[in-house]
Design a protein around this motif. Structure first.
Motif, PDB file in Angstrom:
ATOM      1  N   LYS A  27       5.718  -5.731  -5.925  1.00  0.00           N
ATOM      2  CA  LYS A  27       4.705  -6.712  -5.511  1.00  0.00           C
ATOM      3  C   LYS A  27       4.725  -7.946  -6.415  1.00  0.00           C
ATOM      4  N   ASP A 315      -2.599  -8.728   0.419  1.00  0.00           N
ATOM      5  CA  ASP A 315      -2.031 -10.001   0.882  1.00  0.00           C
ATOM      6  C   ASP A 315      -2.009 -11.060  -0.225  1.00  0.00           C
ATOM      7  N   SER A 316      -2.876 -10.928  -1.221  1.00  0.00           N
ATOM      8  CA  SER A 316      -2.950 -11.917  -2.296  1.00  0.00           C
ATOM      9  C   SER A 316      -1.751 -11.794  -3.234  1.00  0.00           C
ATOM     10  N   ASP A 317      -1.564 -12.809  -4.065  1.00  0.00           N
ATOM     11  CA  ASP A 317      -0.510 -12.843  -5.076  1.00  0.00           C
ATOM     12  C   ASP A 317      -0.939 -11.963  -6.251  1.00  0.00           C
ATOM     13  N   ARG A 336      -7.374 -10.586  -1.244  1.00  0.00           N
ATOM     14  CA  ARG A 336      -7.298 -10.456   0.207  1.00  0.00           C
ATOM     15  C   ARG A 336      -6.376  -9.288   0.576  1.00  0.00           C
ATOM     16  N   VAL A 337      -6.834  -8.499   1.544  1.00  0.00           N
ATOM     17  CA  VAL A 337      -6.016  -7.380   2.022  1.00  0.00           C
ATOM     18  C   VAL A 337      -5.840  -7.483   3.533  1.00  0.00           C
ATOM     19  N   SER A 338      -4.787  -6.873   4.026  1.00  0.00           N
ATOM     20  CA  SER A 338      -4.548  -6.846   5.469  1.00  0.00           C
ATOM     21  C   SER A 338      -5.550  -5.897   6.115  1.00  0.00           C
ATOM     22  N   ASN A 372       7.905  -1.271   8.284  1.00  0.00           N
ATOM     23  CA  ASN A 372       6.753  -1.250   7.378  1.00  0.00           C
ATOM     24  C   ASN A 372       6.768  -0.008   6.491  1.00  0.00           C
TER      25      ASN A 372
END
Length: 436
Positions: A27, A315-317, A336-338, A372
């Protein structure tokens, strides 16, 4: 104009070699801010991550060598993965000897929240954080007398670090006495069992929340559920974790709000008040009881294998989030998450969590992410001829995401089918309760 310090390129020293570290490296490497990642010692999976270099010659416990390596390679951000170096004081050592290097991780004092179960239980009592009834003991006779005096089922926990295996859930008073003998008498967990916690066994759904914090602001990842026992149906001895899924449907938004206020906020504020401000990832294990959420334990780092499932939803860095924690600027960041679900299934060596073979040749037939599905290595290594071999008890894991939990679980098990080595074992029922 020179870049501001907050936006300098990050050259990371990532300490550890498990599945958690492979997921973190995967990640972190996705961030435009990250220029290089040196993984100490790394594993057979991290060697293939973009921007990553394994440093197998260094030990995670040799802090002086880690400081020298960071200086020689212009590394500017330390991320310790496992609990042992944190409890041993790696953060404090770098603060003294390499003060220009930012660190994502708690101080030695703060790491006692995982390093000592007796300390963390007393902390909860001082700050009125909901938890099970308990007493601490360093004398076996006193512990046995307490067992005879209580009218509820108990859990027995070794005080110190025991690789996630220092918890015994006895089915009877006789089993509880046998556990006391094993831990305190026979020293099954070494000095970790010099003291113990005897606490009430709570009933309900167990969840785990991973929270990033700079000591003031808290940003939590989706709640996860772990499978600690080795066998299907939660049978057999405890392990470091055989599978996870996230988010778990067993916790409501109202319960998460209650946990944020009565547990997470109270914990971070309490630690600051006691002069041990927590910077890093706080792992909080909770039981959702009929009388509300209660804390089972704290860890002071990303959980393994919770990290694999939770980061697959992020979703975030990640690099921006972790660096903001280390600089006290987390309030400026959003997590932020999916809206998807994730599942991780761990594949272990035969015999684990007891004695197990190492150096077994293995093969992963595909590591495509088109479905995925992600393969995160843990106890693996590449030998001198480039052959992948097992090197630990929990060897490797398949993580997958899906629009539904069912889809994520099915994809994860298709990922497991790609893994081949003699004697492998894994649970066939990860997330079964949630799917029911």
């Amino acid at each position: 104009m020179a870049p501001t310090k907050s936006k300098m390129k990050l050259r990371i020293l990532l300490v550890g070699g498990g599945g958690r570290e492979h997921a973190l490296a995967w990640k972190l490497a996705q961030s435009d801010r990250v220029e290089a990642i040196h993984v100490v010692p790394g594993n057979g999976g991290t060697v293939g991550v973009p921007k990553c270099n394994n440093i197998p010659a260094l030990s995670p416990d040799d802090f002086a060598a880690l400081v020298r390596h960071a200086a020689e390679n212009m590394l500017n951000f330390l991320i310790p993965g496992p609990e042992a170096p944190l409890v041993a004081g790696i953060t404090d050592y770098f603060a003294r000897h390499a003060p220009d290097i930012q660190v994502f991780g708690p101080s030695k004092a703060a790491a006692r929240m995982e390093g000592s179960k007796t300390f963390s239980k007393d902390f909860m009592r001082r700050h009125r954080i909901p938890t099970a009834r308990y007493e601490n003991f360093s004398d076996r006779d006193a512990a046995e007398a307490y067992l005879d005096s209580v009218d509820y089922a108990v859990v027995i926990k070794a005080d110190g670090l025991a690789a996630g295996k220092g918890v015994v859930i006895p089915a009877s008073k006789a089993e509880a006495r046998s556990a006391l003998q094993s831990i305190m008498g026979d020293k099954e967990f070494g000095s970790a069992g010099d003291a113990i916690v005897v606490e009430e066994r709570l009933e309900g759904d167990e969840i785990i929340i991973l929270s990033l914090t700079d000591g003031v602001t808290i940003r939590s990842l989706p709640p996860a559920q772990d499978h600690k026992r080795i066998g299907d149906g939660d049978t057999g001895p405890n392990t470091g974790g055989m599978g996870t899924y996230a988010p778990t449907p067993s916790v409501s938004e109202a319960q998460l709000d209650e946990i944020e206020k009565t547990v997470l906020r109270a914990t971070i504020d309490g630690m600051k008040a006691e002069g041990m401000t927590f910077v890093g990832c706080l792992f909080t294990g909770l039981m959702l009881t009929e009388s509300g959420p209660k804390v089972l334990e704290y860890n002071v780092r990303f959980g393994d294998p919770e990290t694999q499932s939770c980061l697959a939803l992020l979703d975030s860095d990640l690099a921006e989030l972790l660096h903001a924690c280390s600089t006290g600027l987390l309030a400026d960041q959003q997590l932020r998450v999916s809206g998807m679900s994730a599942c991780t299934v761990v594949v272990a060596a035969a015999g684990y969590p007891g004695s197990y073979a190492k150096d077994t040749p293995m093969r992963v037939r595909s590591t495509t992410e088109g479905d995925n599905t992600y393969i995160f290595h843990a106890g693996t290594t590449l030998d001198g001829e480039g052959i992948l071999r097992t090197s630990g008890g929990r060897v490797i894991a398949a993580t997958a995401t899906g629009q539904t939990l069912r889809e994520a679980v099915d994809r994860a098990y298709r990922g497991v089918a790609l893994i081949e080595f003699e004697g492998l074992q894994y649970r066939k029922d990860v997330a079964k309760r949630a799917l029911r």
